[in-house]
Motif scaffolding. Structure first.
Motif, PDB file in Angstrom:
ATOM      1  N   GLU A  10       0.744  -1.257   0.141  1.00 54.23           N
ATOM      2  CA  GLU A  10       0.055   0.130  -0.117  1.00 54.23           C
ATOM      3  C   GLU A  10       0.838   1.305  -0.182  1.00 54.23           C
ATOM      4  O   GLU A  10       0.366   2.347   0.347  1.00 54.23           O
ATOM      5  N   TRP A  68      -7.324   2.621   2.867  1.00 51.73           N
ATOM      6  CA  TRP A  68      -6.502   1.864   2.254  1.00 51.73           C
ATOM      7  C   TRP A  68      -6.874   1.227   0.941  1.00 51.73           C
ATOM      8  O   TRP A  68      -8.122   0.799   1.215  1.00 51.73           O
ATOM      9  N   GLY A  78      -2.020   3.793  -0.466  1.00 48.78           N
ATOM     10  CA  GLY A  78      -2.404   3.798   1.148  1.00 48.78           C
ATOM     11  C   GLY A  78      -2.848   5.488   1.491  1.00 48.78           C
ATOM     12  O   GLY A  78      -2.482   6.461   0.434  1.00 48.78           O
TER      13      GLY A  78
END
Length: 438
Positions: A249, A261, A253
């Motif tokens: 991520e 996420w 993210g």
């Protein structure tokens, strides 16, 4: 640097210094930055640019975010360095607790490092230690970093040229790239690329699989969003073979996709989750977070980082997460939905093959409709057109990412609170550039 010296500095001054004193990293579409605020950057010649790339998906809560800057300044007044793994300190402890709260499912324990590359490599070490296995699967067209370990995972020869050998025991599987998928023969997506993971395990491994590493949305590959069910099926296959699923991520993210996420879109809880980029809004910090039983496979000394978890960076990260939770992720979701619809209008141009993305991680794939490309799956990529559009936007005072596996994708990854009218300004500039293309 004194104010007098700064006032004499020009773009040419900085570019010349880069040329003489820094190893080759300069790209022609880059803009020298003197200061930045919100979604705007200013160069040394007084030109202002709209930034819809945010340093490759880093300044998610905006350049110069006041809360983040103040948190970093307050920590600077206390102490700058204590080495997280020698002297425990409150910013790292509080950030670890916060990540346990906001990461998916039962992810709980984090290791702090300095970058996404380090986070990915640390996650691989942890997976190997926990499973006792050594082999790793990654995706073709993926990107996980440029050190030798992370480069072995990266599925793009453009980054690997002259760098072999990297680490051994890495195999690659087909990416979930529906627009150019050769596994579904141009028909409706059947998630055949997920099933291909099973085939590659059977044919390219020695039954010693530690992890499958994937990006939930492939950034450097060209903003590739997997089909529904793909990520969960890949995790199922990994677990069937005693391996862990590592969901990278780093780029997707911290609110980038309209959820905290990208994994949240697919209802999947990773076994280990590397993070970086948006974590501290520009201060150098990375992390990987795992379930307790996996994290506890590390013993003291198995993995260390002198500067990882720097207290100033951790303080900035805590402020960044608070800003994201204060409504900025909602901004990304709402503006991303609008942008997705607006970019779809560009598909009326025959040189726009596809627009795709999640939240404010959107891509525009440019093609040459006169060339059907390999195996007639889709028109050939047109990197020259993408470069033309990038130059046109820079001349119009807009910085955008130009990349993808074939270097033909325009990448929207702006600060998440960017106003809709600035996004419209960017799309309109793209339309001008396409109209100007001969």
């Amino acid at each position: 640097m004194s104010q007098e010296h700064t006032s004499r500095t020009t773009n040419a001054t900085v570019e010349a210094q880069y040329e003489e004193y820094l190893m080759p990293i300069w790209k022609e579409l880059n803009v020298p930055v003197r200061r930045a605020d919100g979604w705007t950057v200013e160069d040394f010649d007084g030109n202002e640019y709209l930034d819809v790339f945010s340093g490759i998906s880093v300044t998610n809560v905006g350049h110069g975010n006041e809360a983040v800057v103040e948190a970093a300044k307050e920590q600077l007044d206390e102490f700058v360095h204590g080495c997280t793994y020698v002297h425990p300190h409150q910013p790292a402890a509080e950030l670890g607790e916060k990540l346990a709260e906001v990461t998916p499912g039962d992810l709980q324990k984090s290791f702090f490092c300095n970058s996404g590359t380090e986070a990915v490599e640390g996650a691989i070490k942890l997976a190997r230690k926990y499973t006792g296995n050594k082999e790793v699967l990654a995706l073709e067209m993926s990107f996980h970093g440029r050190t030798l370990g992370s480069l072995a995972l990266t599925g793009n020869k453009a980054y690997k040229s002259d760098m072999a050998p990297t680490i051994n025991d890495v195999a690659h599987v087909a990416p979930p790239y529906a627009y150019r998928c050769q596994l579904c023969d141009g028909g409706p997506c059947s998630c055949a690329c997920a099933e291909d993971v099973e085939r590659v395990i059977d044919t390219h491994t020695a039954d010693d699989l530690a992890a499958v590493v994937v990006e939930p949305v492939m950034g450097e590959g060209g903003i590739i969003v997997p089909p529904e069910g793909w990520l969960s099926r890949v995790q199922e296959i990994a677990h069937d073979h005693g391996a862990l699923l590592i969901v990278d991520e780093v780029q997707s993210g911290y609110g980038r996709t309209g959820e905290l996420w990208a994994s949240d879109h697919f209802d999947v809880v990773p076994d280990i989750m590397p993070q970086a980029k948006g974590i501290a809004n520009g201060l150098p910090l990375g992390a990987f977070t795992a379930r307790p039983e996996i994290a506890d496979a590390f013993e003291s000394g198995d993995h260390l980082s002198t500067f990882g978890g720097n207290p100033v960076a951790c303080a900035a990260a805590l402020a960044t997460i608070e800003e994201l939770q204060g409504g900025i992720v909602d901004d990304a979701r709402e503006r991303g939905a609008w942008l997705s619809d607006r970019l779809a209008d560009l598909e009326a141009y025959d040189v726009v093959g596809e627009t795709r993305g999640l939240g404010l991680m959107q891509g525009v794939e440019l093609v040459d409709p006169s060339d059907t490309g390999p195996m007639d799956v889709a028109p050939a990529p047109d990197p020259k057109l993408a470069k033309h559009v990038g130059h046109h936007l820079r001349e119009a005072g807009i910085v955008i990412g130009v990349g993808g596996f074939h270097s033909n994708v325009l990448r929207f990854q702006p600060p998440l609170a960017i106003p809709r009218d600035e996004l419209e300004r960017t799309v309109a500039a793209i339309e001008d550039a396409l109209d100007d293309w001969d």
